[in-house]
Design an enzyme around this catalytic site. Structure first.
Site, PDB file in Angstrom:
ATOM      1  N   LYS A 187      43.055  56.813  60.036  1.00  0.00           N
ATOM      2  CA  LYS A 187      41.528  56.307  60.727  1.00  0.00           C
ATOM      3  C   LYS A 187      41.333  54.870  60.902  1.00  0.00           C
ATOM      4  CE  LYS A 187      39.175  60.492  60.733  1.00  0.00           C
ATOM      5  NZ  LYS A 187      38.530  60.867  61.906  1.00  0.00           N
ATOM      6  N   LEU A 208      46.012  67.822  69.887  1.00  0.00           N
ATOM      7  CA  LEU A 208      45.727  66.413  70.084  1.00  0.00           C
ATOM      8  C   LEU A 208      47.136  65.549  70.262  1.00  0.00           C
ATOM      9  CD1 LEU A 208      43.206  64.788  70.865  1.00  0.00           C
ATOM     10  CD2 LEU A 208      43.266  64.070  68.459  1.00  0.00           C
ATOM     11  N   HIS A 211      29.696  63.668  54.717  1.00  0.00           N
ATOM     12  CA  HIS A 211      28.524  64.653  55.241  1.00  0.00           C
ATOM     13  C   HIS A 211      28.767  65.840  55.219  1.00  0.00           C
ATOM     14  CE1 HIS A 211      31.059  63.236  58.259  1.00  0.00           C
ATOM     15  NE2 HIS A 211      30.886  64.201  59.096  1.00  0.00           N
ATOM     16  N   SER A 249      41.488  66.611  58.045  1.00  0.00           N
ATOM     17  CA  SER A 249      40.027  66.218  57.710  1.00  0.00           C
ATOM     18  C   SER A 249      39.870  65.951  56.158  1.00  0.00           C
ATOM     19  CB  SER A 249      39.161  66.907  58.043  1.00  0.00           C
ATOM     20  OG  SER A 249      39.188  68.209  57.549  1.00  0.00           O
ATOM     21  N   ALA A 281      40.829  65.950  63.309  1.00  0.00           N
ATOM     22  CA  ALA A 281      41.435  65.152  62.345  1.00  0.00           C
ATOM     23  C   ALA A 281      42.240  66.051  61.122  1.00  0.00           C
ATOM     24  CB  ALA A 281      40.456  64.110  61.643  1.00  0.00           C
ATOM     25  N   GLU A 310      36.468  55.917  54.732  1.00  0.00           N
ATOM     26  CA  GLU A 310      37.815  55.819  53.995  1.00  0.00           C
ATOM     27  C   GLU A 310      38.724  54.607  54.485  1.00  0.00           C
ATOM     28  OE1 GLU A 310      39.339  57.254  51.292  1.00  0.00           O
ATOM     29  OE2 GLU A 310      37.604  58.760  50.994  1.00  0.00           O
ATOM     30  N   ASP A 369      31.391  69.616  61.942  1.00  0.00           N
ATOM     31  CA  ASP A 369      31.064  68.539  62.947  1.00  0.00           C
ATOM     32  C   ASP A 369      30.868  69.245  64.253  1.00  0.00           C
ATOM     33  OD1 ASP A 369      30.567  67.285  60.726  1.00  0.00           O
ATOM     34  OD2 ASP A 369      31.639  65.494  61.270  1.00  0.00           O
ATOM     35  N   TYR A 423      44.855  59.181  54.830  1.00  0.00           N
ATOM     36  CA  TYR A 423      43.912  59.541  55.793  1.00  0.00           C
ATOM     37  C   TYR A 423      43.191  58.293  56.337  1.00  0.00           C
ATOM     38  CZ  TYR A 423      38.932  61.427  56.869  1.00  0.00           C
ATOM     39  OH  TYR A 423      38.202  61.481  57.547  1.00  0.00           O
ATOM     40  N   SER A 430      35.562  56.871  59.676  1.00  0.00           N
ATOM     41  CA  SER A 430      35.201  57.207  57.961  1.00  0.00           C
ATOM     42  C   SER A 430      35.183  56.070  57.285  1.00  0.00           C
ATOM     43  CB  SER A 430      36.510  58.128  57.768  1.00  0.00           C
ATOM     44  OG  SER A 430      36.733  58.312  56.353  1.00  0.00           O
TER      45      SER A 430
HETATM   46  P1  GDP Z   1      36.381  62.942  50.264  1.00  0.00           P
HETATM   47  O1  GDP Z   1      35.636  61.680  49.609  1.00  0.00           O
HETATM   48  O2  GDP Z   1      36.844  62.781  51.814  1.00  0.00           O
HETATM   49  O3  GDP Z   1      37.874  62.836  49.443  1.00  0.00           O
HETATM   50  O4  GDP Z   1      35.868  64.253  49.829  1.00  0.00           O
HETATM   51  P2  GDP Z   1      35.877  65.369  48.716  1.00  0.00           P
HETATM   52  O5  GDP Z   1      34.800  66.089  48.868  1.00  0.00           O
HETATM   53  O6  GDP Z   1      37.116  66.103  48.639  1.00  0.00           O
HETATM   54  O7  GDP Z   1      35.940  64.431  47.170  1.00  0.00           O
HETATM   55  C1  GDP Z   1      34.991  63.523  47.046  1.00  0.00           C
HETATM   56  C2  GDP Z   1      35.206  63.103  45.516  1.00  0.00           C
HETATM   57  O8  GDP Z   1      35.073  64.139  44.771  1.00  0.00           O
HETATM   58  C3  GDP Z   1      36.315  62.444  45.265  1.00  0.00           C
HETATM   59  O9  GDP Z   1      36.218  61.151  44.756  1.00  0.00           O
HETATM   60  C4  GDP Z   1      37.099  63.446  44.544  1.00  0.00           C
HETATM   61  O10 GDP Z   1      38.253  62.787  43.800  1.00  0.00           O
HETATM   62  C5  GDP Z   1      35.822  63.968  43.745  1.00  0.00           C
HETATM   63  N1  GDP Z   1      36.271  65.432  43.137  1.00  0.00           N
HETATM   64  C6  GDP Z   1      36.332  65.619  41.705  1.00  0.00           C
HETATM   65  N2  GDP Z   1      36.535  66.998  41.548  1.00  0.00           N
HETATM   66  C7  GDP Z   1      37.080  67.463  42.632  1.00  0.00           C
HETATM   67  C8  GDP Z   1      37.481  68.595  43.170  1.00  0.00           C
HETATM   68  O11 GDP Z   1      37.753  69.445  42.318  1.00  0.00           O
HETATM   69  N3  GDP Z   1      37.795  68.705  44.410  1.00  0.00           N
HETATM   70  C9  GDP Z   1      37.599  67.675  45.393  1.00  0.00           C
HETATM   71  N4  GDP Z   1      37.944  68.049  46.596  1.00  0.00           N
HETATM   72  N5  GDP Z   1      37.115  66.690  45.044  1.00  0.00           N
HETATM   73  C10 GDP Z   1      36.806  66.401  43.751  1.00  0.00           C
END
Ligand code: GDP
Length: 320
Positions: free
Chosen positions: A151, A53, A176, A78, A76, A125, A13, A147, A123
């Site tokens: 936040k 920070l 995003h 992130s 963050a 989250e 971002d 996280y 977020s």
């Molecule tokens: P988040 O929502 O900020 O945690 O962004 P992520 O892109 O890391 O994860 C989005 C969703 O994808 C979460 O529910 C993860 O559990 C799911 N997910 C499934 N397989 C994977 C993987 O191999 N890598 C990641 N990073 N997330 C995964």
């Protein structure tokens, strides 16, 4: 000339925000980690200051010197995954670091008598695993990971500083994405691997929970919302989201379609080791307030978003 101070410049971002502000003629100063190589996406016109920070006093002295008109706190730890490995660092950066910066902005406003506009990148989250869908600005804050908890603290302190007269807003950003996302996020992991499969340099895509659902939008649209929120007449918190969630499986299907690979089901598997012990199952945001107050509109839908990311990764694979 408007002067902006941006933290987290090396993230996805940060680079989009810097491009946007420079286009408008804003002078952009940024805080970057001393240890970090500047990201290739950061425009050279950005004045980069090295620091951290979590060094509240050091950052405060810098903000006092710069006396910015706008402060964007994007710095963050992130990713949710990383926050489980480093909950204390996550609290220091995402929580206390944000609060230190809010207070620095308030002090500049008090010293100069000029309005300082502050945007906190909050977020989805903070809502944890909500029982209502979609979520809006009034949804209870109930984070389920380090996280989200850090936040949430920063988010609540935005409101506290607003009541002390700072033009502070919290932009509750849903996921995003863009070609600038690191591969630690599921979207870019999928698009980079699918591109490699299409080019014959990878043979499998191994993921965690394929049923997790997220409201994925186009990162530059979210940066647009952040700038609009900063400039609004009245400071308020805004959910920034498309309102539609899709599963990880939907994302995979769209990515293979975009790469022109028809027969892909046997190439994808779920490894239990990658399934998170605690994970929000479905997040979708209601951005009615941003649409109404800020005239904000997402411009890139899900299929187009996936196609853009795949296209970029196909080009990168071909270039190697
Ligand atoms: P988040 O929502 O900020 O945690 O962004 P992520 O892109 O890391 O994860 C989005 C969703 O994808 C979460 O529910 C993860 O559990 C799911 N997910 C499934 N397989 C994977 C993987 O191999 N890598 C990641 N990073 N997330 C995964």
């Amino acid at each position: 000339m408007t002067r902006a101070f941006v933290t987290g410049i090396n993230g996805q971002d940060g680079s989009y925000l810097a491009e946007r502000l420079l286009d408008e003629g804003v002078e952009v100063h940024a805080l970057a980690h001393t240890a970090d190589e500047p990201s290739a996406f950061v425009p050279t016109a950005v004045v980069v200051h090295h620091g951290d920070l979590t060094d509240v006093e050091g950052t405060r002295a810098l903000v006092r010197d710069l006396a910015p008109d706008e402060v964007y706190n994007l710095a963050a730890v992130s990713s949710v995954a990383r926050s489980w490995e480093a909950p204390d660092q996550t609290a220091a950066v995402n929580g206390l670091g944000a609060v230190g910066l809010l207070e620095s902005a308030r002090q500049v406003q008090e010293a100069t008598g000029r309005t300082v506009r502050f945007v906190q990148a909050s977020s989805a989250e903070i809502f944890g695993s909500p029982t209502v869908s979609p979520q809006d600005e009034d949804t209870p804050i109930r984070p389920v990971n380090p996280y989200g908890a850090a936040k949430a603290y920063a988010h609540l302190m935005v409101d506290v500083h607003r009541s002390r007269g700072l033009h502070a807003v919290s932009a509750i950003l849903y996921n995003h994405e863009s070609p600038r996302r690191p591969t630690s996020f599921v979207t870019r992991k999928i698009t980079s691997t699918v591109a490699a499969i299409a080019r014959g340099t990878a043979d499998r895509l191994v993921l965690g929970n394929l049923d997790a659902r997220r409201d994925w939008g186009w990162a530059p649209d979210y940066v647009d919302a952040v700038v609009r929120a900063a400039r609004a007449d009245h400071p308020r918190d805004y959910v920034v989201a498309t309102g539609r969630s899709h599963s990880v499986r939907d994302f995979v299907a769209a990515a293979f379609l975009a790469a022109g690979v028809d027969d892909w089901e046997h190439l994808v598997s779920s490894d239990p080791a990658l399934v998170r012990p605690v994970d929000a199952t479905d997040l979708a945001g209601d951005a009615t307030r941003a649409r109404t107050d800020l005239g904000w509109e997402p411009t890139v839908g899900f299929t187009d978003l996936v196609a853009r990311m795949v296209e970029s990764d196909l080009q990168t694979v071909s270039a190697h």
